[in-house]
Design an enzyme around this catalytic site. Structure first.
Site, PDB file in Angstrom:
ATOM      1  N   SER B 148      -4.237 -10.902   9.722  1.00  0.00           N
ATOM      2  CA  SER B 148      -3.970 -12.326   9.507  1.00  0.00           C
ATOM      3  C   SER B 148      -4.131 -13.094  10.830  1.00  0.00           C
ATOM      4  O   SER B 148      -5.222 -13.087  11.400  1.00  0.00           O
ATOM      5  CB  SER B 148      -2.585 -12.502   8.881  1.00  0.00           C
ATOM      6  OG  SER B 148      -2.448 -13.790   8.323  1.00  0.00           O
ATOM      7  N   ASP B 226      -5.070 -11.984  -2.421  1.00  0.00           N
ATOM      8  CA  ASP B 226      -4.390 -12.578  -1.265  1.00  0.00           C
ATOM      9  C   ASP B 226      -4.210 -14.079  -1.514  1.00  0.00           C
ATOM     10  O   ASP B 226      -5.193 -14.807  -1.680  1.00  0.00           O
ATOM     11  CB  ASP B 226      -5.260 -12.338  -0.025  1.00  0.00           C
ATOM     12  CG  ASP B 226      -4.571 -12.739   1.267  1.00  0.00           C
ATOM     13  OD1 ASP B 226      -3.838 -13.751   1.257  1.00  0.00           O
ATOM     14  OD2 ASP B 226      -4.773 -12.042   2.275  1.00  0.00           O
ATOM     15  N   HIS B 259      -1.697  -9.788   0.552  1.00  0.00           N
ATOM     16  CA  HIS B 259      -1.728 -10.011   2.007  1.00  0.00           C
ATOM     17  C   HIS B 259      -0.748  -9.089   2.749  1.00  0.00           C
ATOM     18  O   HIS B 259      -0.580  -9.204   3.947  1.00  0.00           O
ATOM     19  CB  HIS B 259      -1.340 -11.478   2.254  1.00  0.00           C
ATOM     20  CG  HIS B 259      -1.688 -12.020   3.622  1.00  0.00           C
ATOM     21  ND1 HIS B 259      -2.977 -12.274   4.016  1.00  0.00           N
ATOM     22  CD2 HIS B 259      -0.918 -12.366   4.690  1.00  0.00           C
ATOM     23  CE1 HIS B 259      -2.987 -12.762   5.248  1.00  0.00           C
ATOM     24  NE2 HIS B 259      -1.743 -12.819   5.693  1.00  0.00           N
TER      25      HIS B 259
END
Lengths: 281, 281
Positions: B148, B226, B259
């Site tokens: 991320s 995600d 995620h």
């Protein structure tokens, strides 16, 4: 039963489920891992994981690294919470971690104020299996494992219900709770001062009574650097009892490892292989 | 350098280390995993892991399940924190998770009040490698990966220092921070309103400038479920830029994954194998 959360991991699915517990008189949450084979419709065996002091269903799910092997072997993992929860459920009046919330010790409490909610033995042995069988198709074969307080729970529940559980394993279990501070505090609160009532929840006592013709497979993993090894866990008391009752335990104490999930993650594959081997024989 | 904690895992050792950072003007903590080979005296390659928003050095260590493979392959893993820490280090005045503490974005801030402490680019590129080489023998080969915000950091740092990093990989990276809410908020605070100063921290912009003769190996893993895929991560902007600059990226978007660290844990072995392959060729 409400699915609160669902996440894909190693091709399987990890769900967090809440339900109203008749046995515990509160809303409970557990986690369940469904391997790819179960999602594809195969009926798979089930392994229960009982967690240690302070844990919820999340610690094992997040830290043990168990899903890779469970996915490969086609094992359903059922991960309960460690105590009743919610408003009205009593906690240790001194707020310590080793009694009350997060510290149910897998017993049926008989003493006030604990007896209404703290019935974790029946919750694991009766209510959860019913829920599981109603909602999650499985092949009826079940093993049980756990860590520390949950290792105690797995040993006690597995030995007392040896016809139901195919195999038992434990990481760093509390092996003789009648004879250690954690166990004595919990049992005197939940069960009262008459120590006869403690015996049915003591793995070492149970092992002394065990019929040597019923050899339930047991594996125990310890870390030699576990700070609780001598005072709280006392594995040699259990091994002595097993020796006397002519029961074989696979026991390894590993140099340098401690009491943490890093230790568990290192050997979880071996434990899941152990259960899988017995569940499929 | 103080070793605050040391735990055995998969035959290796995970240490938490604190040190006074000259670059960040505060005390910092990182985690480092030493595989069994390194403990036995072999000089091993190093893989940096840069974490995402809200993380410390602990999230990856506890949840990614990376140590099994790192132990097998003989990889040192270096896991920094995600921002400066401690008294006097400014935080988002509104207390949001996407600016300030836990959200350093791997840039060198130029704007008050951030510029004194928020120099995470230099911390990762200069200070940590010096510390590492002084205190932890390694073979000088280094790769970089992250998740991320940390995937953004790995891409930016790896591409700007392609002579130093052997390979880059990212899970769910912020691929075009100049064009997404997280990036715009962070860059306008840390770097000011002149967007020319943002470009050196934008993987998509950097890819557009990349010399097609320098093919640094890059692997990116995404989850199709995600929730940040479209608005924040924008992997297709980066893939388009790579296409135009004739740079190959190994890219997979997996059906059903989100995620979380459950996603990371599923594919961390593949990423470590990817880096190991390039580090040992």
């Amino acid at each position: 039963m409400n699915i609160e959360n669902s996440v894909k991991v190693f091709g399987g699915e990890l769900r967090q489920v809440t339900h109203d517990s008749d046995v515990l008189h509160c809303t409970m949450r557990f986690s369940i891992f469904l391997p790819p084979a179960a999602l594809a419709g195969t009926t798979c065996p089930v392994v229960y994981w009982l967690s240690g002091l302070t844990c919820t269903d999340e610690n094992f799910a997040q830290k043990a690294g168990a899903f890779r092997t469970a996915a490969e072997l086609g094992l359903i993992l059922l991960i309960p919470d460690t105590s009743p929860r919610g408003e009205g459920v009593p906690d240790d009046p001194e707020g310590n971690y080793d009694l009350g919330l997060g510290a149910g010790f897998y017993v049926n409490a008989t003493q006030a104020p604990w007896d209404k909610h703290y019935q974790m033995y029946d919750y694991i042995v009766q209510e959860l299996p019913q829920l599981l069988n109603e909602h999650y198709p499985n092949n009826g074969k079940v093993s049980i494992m756990g860590h520390s307080m949950g290792g105690h729970g797995a040993l006690v529940i597995g030995m007392r219900n040896a016809q139901r559980y195919t195999s038992i394993s434990a990481f760093s279990p509390i092996c003789h709770p009648m004879d250690c501070p954690w166990g004595q505090k919990a049992f005197s609160n939940y069960l009262g001062d008459n120590q006869d009532s403690w015996q049915q929840y003591d793995a070492t006592w149970l092992m002394q009574q065990l019929d040597n013709k019923r050899q339930i497979p047991i594996r125990i993993e310890m870390g030699q650097a576990d700070p609780f090894f001598q005072e709280q866990l006392k594995p040699y008391a259990l091994l002595n009892a097993a020796d006397e009752s002519e029961h074989n335990i696979e026991f390894v104490a590993h140099e340098g490892y401690d009491h943490s999930y890093y230790f568990i993650s290192t050997f979880i594959e071996a434990h899941l292989q152990f259960h899988h081997c017995h569940l499929t024989n």
